[in-house]
Every structure is written in C-alpha cells, then in structure tokens.
Design a protein around this motif. Structure first.
Motif, PDB file in Angstrom:
ATOM      1  N   UNK A   1     -12.325 -45.749  31.133  1.00 43.13           N
ATOM      2  CA  UNK A   1     -11.395 -46.374  30.379  1.00 43.13           C
ATOM      3  C   UNK A   1     -11.770 -46.551  28.660  1.00 43.13           C
ATOM      4  N   UNK A   2     -10.699 -45.862  28.135  1.00 46.40           N
ATOM      5  CA  UNK A   2     -10.896 -45.458  26.771  1.00 46.40           C
ATOM      6  C   UNK A   2      -9.974 -46.610  25.894  1.00 46.40           C
ATOM      7  N   UNK A   3     -10.808 -47.172  24.912  1.00 49.29           N
ATOM      8  CA  UNK A   3     -10.480 -48.006  24.191  1.00 49.29           C
ATOM      9  C   UNK A   3     -10.097 -47.518  22.608  1.00 49.29           C
ATOM     10  N   UNK A   4      -9.120 -47.751  21.981  1.00 43.19           N
ATOM     11  CA  UNK A   4      -9.367 -46.716  20.747  1.00 43.19           C
ATOM     12  C   UNK A   4      -8.402 -47.588  19.769  1.00 43.19           C
ATOM     13  N   UNK A   5      -8.668 -47.388  18.395  1.00 47.13           N
ATOM     14  CA  UNK A   5      -8.149 -47.878  17.213  1.00 47.13           C
ATOM     15  C   UNK A   5      -8.057 -46.881  16.220  1.00 47.13           C
TER      16      UNK A   5
ATOM     17  N   UNK B   1      -0.500 -37.872  16.401  1.00 42.66           N
ATOM     18  CA  UNK B   1       0.231 -38.460  17.668  1.00 42.66           C
ATOM     19  C   UNK B   1       1.065 -37.595  18.308  1.00 42.66           C
ATOM     20  N   UNK B   2       1.334 -36.353  17.864  1.00 42.69           N
ATOM     21  CA  UNK B   2       2.071 -35.350  18.662  1.00 42.69           C
ATOM     22  C   UNK B   2       0.928 -34.287  19.191  1.00 42.69           C
ATOM     23  N   UNK B   3       1.491 -33.447  20.099  1.00 42.44           N
ATOM     24  CA  UNK B   3       0.482 -32.680  20.580  1.00 42.44           C
ATOM     25  C   UNK B   3       0.127 -31.599  19.584  1.00 42.44           C
ATOM     26  N   UNK B   4       1.162 -30.913  19.095  1.00 43.73           N
ATOM     27  CA  UNK B   4       0.715 -29.712  18.316  1.00 43.73           C
ATOM     28  C   UNK B   4       1.074 -29.990  16.782  1.00 43.73           C
ATOM     29  N   UNK B   5       0.428 -29.479  16.189  1.00 47.12           N
ATOM     30  CA  UNK B   5       0.743 -29.616  14.857  1.00 47.12           C
ATOM     31  C   UNK B   5       2.135 -28.745  14.287  1.00 47.12           C
ATOM     32  N   UNK B   6       2.536 -28.281  14.979  1.00 46.80           N
ATOM     33  CA  UNK B   6       3.653 -27.087  14.904  1.00 46.80           C
ATOM     34  C   UNK B   6       4.809 -27.634  14.400  1.00 46.80           C
TER      35      UNK B   6
ATOM     36  N   UNK C   1      -9.031 -43.293   9.428  1.00 46.47           N
ATOM     37  CA  UNK C   1      -9.866 -43.607  10.376  1.00 46.47           C
ATOM     38  C   UNK C   1      -9.612 -43.826  11.899  1.00 46.47           C
ATOM     39  N   UNK C   2     -10.366 -43.360  12.583  1.00 48.31           N
ATOM     40  CA  UNK C   2      -9.894 -43.510  14.109  1.00 48.31           C
ATOM     41  C   UNK C   2     -11.326 -43.687  14.880  1.00 48.31           C
ATOM     42  N   UNK C   3     -11.385 -44.570  15.946  1.00 48.92           N
ATOM     43  CA  UNK C   3     -12.586 -44.712  16.676  1.00 48.92           C
ATOM     44  C   UNK C   3     -12.059 -45.147  18.176  1.00 48.92           C
ATOM     45  N   UNK C   4     -12.958 -44.252  18.798  1.00 53.58           N
ATOM     46  CA  UNK C   4     -12.562 -44.447  20.618  1.00 53.58           C
ATOM     47  C   UNK C   4     -13.828 -44.759  21.317  1.00 53.58           C
ATOM     48  N   UNK C   5     -13.725 -45.671  22.207  1.00 51.30           N
ATOM     49  CA  UNK C   5     -14.986 -46.129  23.290  1.00 51.30           C
ATOM     50  C   UNK C   5     -14.509 -45.581  24.482  1.00 51.30           C
TER      51      UNK C   5
ATOM     52  N   UNK D   1       1.732 -56.822  26.247  1.00 50.66           N
ATOM     53  CA  UNK D   1       1.363 -55.383  25.641  1.00 50.66           C
ATOM     54  C   UNK D   1       2.639 -54.824  25.325  1.00 50.66           C
ATOM     55  N   UNK D   2       2.344 -53.735  24.566  1.00 49.86           N
ATOM     56  CA  UNK D   2       3.432 -52.844  24.352  1.00 49.86           C
ATOM     57  C   UNK D   2       3.007 -51.343  24.796  1.00 49.86           C
ATOM     58  N   UNK D   3       4.187 -50.840  25.399  1.00 38.62           N
ATOM     59  CA  UNK D   3       3.923 -49.204  25.760  1.00 38.62           C
ATOM     60  C   UNK D   3       3.666 -48.315  24.615  1.00 38.62           C
ATOM     61  N   UNK D   4       2.762 -47.556  24.546  1.00 38.51           N
ATOM     62  CA  UNK D   4       2.765 -46.712  23.482  1.00 38.51           C
ATOM     63  C   UNK D   4       2.236 -45.294  23.813  1.00 38.51           C
ATOM     64  N   UNK D   5       2.434 -44.326  22.874  1.00 42.97           N
ATOM     65  CA  UNK D   5       2.053 -43.124  23.034  1.00 42.97           C
ATOM     66  C   UNK D   5       0.546 -43.011  22.947  1.00 42.97           C
ATOM     67  N   UNK D   6       0.099 -41.917  23.297  1.00 43.54           N
ATOM     68  CA  UNK D   6      -1.240 -41.356  23.489  1.00 43.54           C
ATOM     69  C   UNK D   6      -1.765 -41.378  21.883  1.00 43.54           C
ATOM     70  N   UNK D   7      -2.911 -42.267  21.622  1.00 41.94           N
ATOM     71  CA  UNK D   7      -3.492 -42.037  20.419  1.00 41.94           C
ATOM     72  C   UNK D   7      -4.711 -41.018  20.471  1.00 41.94           C
ATOM     73  N   UNK D   8      -4.438 -40.147  19.627  1.00 40.26           N
ATOM     74  CA  UNK D   8      -5.722 -39.143  19.852  1.00 40.26           C
ATOM     75  C   UNK D   8      -5.989 -38.570  18.499  1.00 40.26           C
ATOM     76  N   UNK D   9      -6.982 -38.565  17.902  1.00 36.56           N
ATOM     77  CA  UNK D   9      -7.263 -38.008  16.655  1.00 36.56           C
ATOM     78  C   UNK D   9      -7.534 -36.690  16.886  1.00 36.56           C
ATOM     79  N   UNK D  10      -7.024 -35.577  16.168  1.00 35.11           N
ATOM     80  CA  UNK D  10      -7.359 -34.182  16.472  1.00 35.11           C
ATOM     81  C   UNK D  10      -8.483 -33.959  15.953  1.00 35.11           C
TER      82      UNK D  10
END
Lengths: 345, 281
Positions: free
Chosen positions: A17-21, A269-274, A28-32, A109-118
């Motif tokens: 289970x990933x918890x992120x902010x 928040x998008x997959x490619x920087x392109x 700044x981004x953190x994930x547990x 809750x709200x549905x959301x996109x994947x939050x991922x720092x690159x």
C-alpha cells in the motif's frame, strides 16, 4: 506526509500500500510504501485486463482526525481494517478497540490520477548514507526559520551544510551557518568531485547536479520511504565559475519560478515528459507507463525553467520527525499518557 | 471548619439554610450542568436540585441530596428561585479551583425567602468571604414526563467507555444519532460530518455494558451542540444510564461519586431533532 501536502493519495499495488503526498508548489513529494508483510491481511483487489487497481485521494485532515491521539490509540485499538469501496465512494477505516467497541469511519474520497515523482536513484552521481540521527543532529544547528540549505562536498571528502543566502540580503544582517561533517560520519560516500546542490535506520541521500532532484530514501523490510525534493539550479548560461571550496553561491530564484515549476511538476503526473516539451534537466523520463489523462491545474510551459527550492523546514520536520524512532517508521515519538482529566477538584 | 457554630440572624428563620464542609461537593456537580448562565434552584426536604435548560429542547438537573450536607433545612414544602449559575460557581470557587490535599472550602448557604438574595459564607484556612447573590423569579421548567413505565430502551454503561467517544465527537456533524436495538448494532453512536460519517458500536456483550434492556430498534437524532455539554457530567461519572421513550426523548443519567465516596446524580433530557434528513450509513 501531512507536513508536505493537504491531500493523502492512497494507492494499493501488488507490492504494497502506497501513501503519498505532494506539496502545493510541487517541489516536494514523499511516498511511504508498506509491504504486504506489514499487514495481517493485504488484498489489493484485482485489476481487470483493461483497468488498473483503484486509487484515490482523501483530505489529509479527515484521515488524520481518525488517528488523533496516538497514546490512547495504542492502548485501546487492537486492529485497524481499511477498505476501499469504489461503488459507495467511501474509504472505510474500522478500528477494533478494547471492550468489543468498533469505530467505523466512512471517508469520502476523490478518484485521482497516479501521483508519481519522476526520479531515478541509480542515475544520481552522488550518494550519502548515514544514520538519520547524524543528519538530524546537523540540521538542528540551523535556525528554525531557514528556508533552504545547501548540501555540498569539499576537500578531504568532507560534506558541508550551509544555509542558502539570497543575493539581496545585506551581508551585515545575515547570519550564515556552515557545518562540516567528516566522511566517517557517513556509512558510505560516493561523491562526484565538486558536486553540490542547493538543499539507528540508515538514511540514504541521492543527489546529483544542481537542478536535479535530491532523493532521500529509507528502507526496511516492510517499509520503503522516498522523499523527493526539487533543488535550485544555476542559471542556464554556462558562465559558471568553478567552485573553490565546494560551496558555491547560488543565484536567487527568479520571480516567476513558481509558474515555471508548475510546468515541470505537471510532468510528474503524466507518463512521458514528451509531447513537444524540451527534456527537463531536473527530471528524467520515467519508466514506461500507459499515458494518463491530462493533469489538472495550470500548465504554463516555458523553456529553461528553473525548479523551485525545497522547503527546508518542512523537509527537516517531515523526515526526521518520522525516522527518529527506530523500528517505528512513520509514527511520531510516543508520548507519556497523562492522567485522565476529571472535572472534580 | 464547619459553620454550625455560626449563629443565624436572631429571630429569623431562613427558608433555606444549609452547611457543607467541602464546597467542592456542590461546585463540581454544578459545573457538570453549567451550559447556560442561569439556573433554577429547587430545595426540598430531600435536597437541592439545580436545573439548566436551553432552546426548550434540553434540560440538565444536578441533584445534591440532603444527606450530603452537614446541615440542610427547608422551612416550607419547597423553595424555588432563579439565580446566575456563573456567579454562584465563581463564588463557590472563590478560593481557587485547585484541590490541595487536606484543604477544602467550607460553605454555609442561607436564603430568607422570596425576593431575598442567596447568602454564601465561605471559609478556607481562617479566611472568610461573604457573598450575596440576587435571585429572580423562577422560570417554568420543561417536564419531559419521563417515567420508567414509558421507557422503551435502556442501557447502563461504564462511563470510561464513553468518555473518549464524547470528547472526540465530530463537531462538524449537526446531529448525534443514537441507535438502540435488540439486534446488531445494539448500541451505536453516529455522526455525519464534513469528512464523512463515523459510527461507534458497543456490542451487548461488551464488558462495559452493565445492563442491556432494548426491546425495539430505535434510531433518533439529537442536535450535537445541545448534547456536547453532557461530556462534563460524563467525565465526572462512573456509570451512565441511557434511556429513550416512544417519542424518542432521551434521558441520560450519570452516577457521580464525590471525594468522600457519596453518590450524586446528574441527568440530561433531550428532545429528538425534528429536521430529519436521509441518514448516511
């Protein structure tokens, strides 16, 4: 996580289970990541052939409100059940307490996109690994109101921490604090020469050139923590004076850097920087993932944008606050339970 | 030091005259019902009852039996007056609210009758304070007509199990919903706040449950702002009895043991909230 952002992203994955902010300026981004072993029972649900595992975000305050008083929680709660009910739009947290009492919280809750720092720790030129205690003790010497700190390397393999001074500040009114740590305070140091950036359990710091994010990681068998912070980079023009003692005077951030930052963080928040954007010096393209929907918020794309500076105070209190208690990552230090307050005199 | 040696004003008989060695026996109970400025006091041969009401929906009563007092005499059938509870509490605690072991404030109360002020003589460590508090015409009090024959559901819980729940009630919810049932969830407290809903369930076989007599499933909602002050009474008490009648009126009775181990009672009555909206579960 609440010190970074106002929303908590929950993402159940096969690996835990990933918890992120993420913070509002997206610097700044953190994930547990809690491995399945951390739990008595872990069922991430099944993803269909065309659908991904469900994820959502909730208001940080609502979530924290459930775990209000840690000492009493430890005394009275036996187990906690977390259920995600997409159809009912509810995240259910059920605490099984002593005396047979059950507390059930149904959070919207709200549905959301994947939050991922690159980021990619492997590609960072330098790496420092130290018990969190060493760094926490170093950070304590800086004034609490300090916004940024410069981490650098110097002669003899020493590591320096220095507060970042803005150009406009009057030299006579500014207090500069500089702290050098010997190489032997760290468990391992692999430092590219002259590299510097402005920003019990072993803490590893991955860093590279100015402008590239700095990544703090903490790993233990059941928990993996990542904290990614954007850093100040030098101006794009190449007239960079060679560093003399490993500490360079970095330029003050430009006024519109927040807008520039948005465009970089939009890439998170998008997959490619392109799609036409120039490759960013701060973030590497992430590993292939199916393209996501357009991210929300402003998107002012500018070239040669400079990412913002990490909020030092937040970094210090978020990270060291949570890693200081050995064996209990993610929890604040326990407090003594005071006697029950009674109205009678 | 008791005031039994204090001579009353010669020739006069007071409508109400009482002495108490430890004023805290009175002040702590009055604090448990202090959610409005004014209170109505009723003194009878059985003791003193102090009533506070709000919004014509909620009533709290603090009972201090005659036996708690060292001296308690009421001249007529009953004596009733309205008084500022805030001022009364300030006077009773005039020597401070902290309780050092061995020290206590002694109290003597005198009321000459209709139109006269309430006189308080307080003494601690040789220092004496005299207070004179004006009284007013008593208000007409609500009668919830709550007698044991009309009770539909009743449970008795150890207060320790409810204290934290009440202290942490989600105040962004307008109502507190109480479900009592012979079937699951047996006894449930629910709130519907900004973050979402929360339910607190107490099973009938919980070791906190001292008595469980539920005959019918009832779900009633009460304005949370009206019930929140009862948390003070809950904090002082060792047991609480929760009863509802056919109309959904709620009776909460708190059993409180004072410093000397004597038993006193505080009760709260509350009307159900009329504006019922769809319950979220």
């Amino acid at each position: 996580l609440s010190r970074i952002g106002d929303e908590l992203y929950l993402e159940p994955t096969e690996s835990g289970l990933s918890l992120r902010a993420v913070n509002s300026s997206r610097s700044g981004f953190a994930s547990f990541l809690f491995a399945p072993l951390f739990f008595q029972l872990y069922e991430p649900g099944s993803a269909g052939p065309d659908t991904e595992l469900f994820r959502c975000k909730v208001h940080m305050k609502s979530f924290l409100g459930i775990f209000r008083s840690l000492p009493s929680l430890e005394k009275s709660v036996g187990k906690c059940l977390i259920l995600l009910k997409p159809r009912a739009s509810r995240l259910v947290l059920q605490l099984h307490c002593k005396h047979g009492v059950t507390k059930t919280h149904n959070l919207a809750f709200q549905e959301c996109e994947r939050l991922q720092a690159v980021f990619d720790t492997q590609s960072c030129a330098s790496r420092l690994c130290a018990p969190a205690r060493v760094l926490a003790e170093a950070v304590v010497h800086f004034p609490p109101t300090l916004a940024e700190v410069t981490l650098g390397t110097g002669p003899g393999g020493k590591i320096s921490l220095r507060n970042y001074v803005e150009d406009e500040a009057e030299p006579s009114k500014t207090m500069v604090t500089e702290l050098w740590l010997a190489e032997d305070e760290f468990q391992s140091v692999a430092v590219a020469p002259g590299s510097h950036i402005a920003s019990n359990l072993p803490l590893t710091i991955h860093f590279d050139e100015p402008g590239r994010p700095v990544i703090f990681t903490l790993e233990d068998p059941v928990l993996e923590v990542h904290l990614v912070l954007a850093t100040l980079s030098d101006l794009p023009d190449t007239s960079r004076s060679p560093s003399t003692n490993g500490v360079s005077h970095l330029p003050a951030p430009s006024d519109d850097f927040t807008d520039d930052l948005e465009s970089y963080m939009a890439a998170m928040e998008t997959s490619e920087g392109g799609s036409g954007r120039p490759p960013s010096p701060a973030f590497l393209p992430c590993s292939p993932r199916p393209a996501e929907a357009e991210p929300e918020e402003e998107e002012e794309e500018e070239e040669g944008a400079v990412p913002g500076t990490p909020p030092h105070k937040k970094f210090r209190s978020l990270f060291f606050g949570s890693v200081m208690t050995p064996g209990r990552p993610g929890l604040a230090t326990t407090q003594e339970v005071l006697a029950e307050d009674s109205e009678g005199e | 030091m008791p005031f039994s040696a204090q001579p009353p004003t010669s020739g006069e008989r007071h409508a109400l005259s009482a002495s108490l060695d430890n004023a805290r026996h009175l002040s702590s109970l009055l604090r448990a019902v202090h959610f409005q400025d004014h209170a109505t006091c009723l003194a009878t041969a059985s003791g003193l009852r102090v009533t506070v009401e709000d919004a014509k929906c909620i009533q709290a009563n603090a009972f201090i039996q005659a036996e708690i007092f060292q001296e308690f005499s009421v001249q007529e059938e009953s004596v009733m007056f309205r008084i500022s509870l805030s001022v009364l509490l300030d006077c009773l605690t005039i020597f401070g609210t902290s309780s050092l072991p061995g020290t206590s404030t002694a109290l003597r109360m005198c009321y000459r009758g209709y139109g006269y002020p309430l006189m308080l003589f307080l003494e601690e460590g040789g220092v004496v304070t005299v207070c004179k508090i004006n009284t007013q015409e008593p208000d007409e009090l609500l009668d919830f007509d709550f007698c044991s024959t009309k009770v539909v559901n009743k449970i008795i819980l150890q207060s320790e199990g409810l204290r934290e729940a009440f202290a942490e009630l989600d105040m962004t919810s307008e109502v507190l919903q109480i479900t009592m049932s012979p079937d699951k969830p047996y006894f449930r407290l629910s709130t519907f706040g900004n973050a979402g809903s929360a339910h607190l369930d107490y099973p009938r076989d919980s070791d906190l449950m001292e008595a469980f007599h539920c005959n019918q499933t009832q779900t009633n909602r009460y304005k949370i702002s009206l019930l929140k002050p009862s948390t003070k009474a809950l904090a002082l008490s060792c047991k609480v009895s929760i009863r509802t009648d056919a109309q959904g009126f709620l009776s909460l009775q708190y059993m409180i043991r004072n410093e000397d181990g004597q038993i006193c009672f505080v009760e709260y009555y509350c009307c159900p909230d009329e504006n019922i909206t769809e319950a979220e579960l």
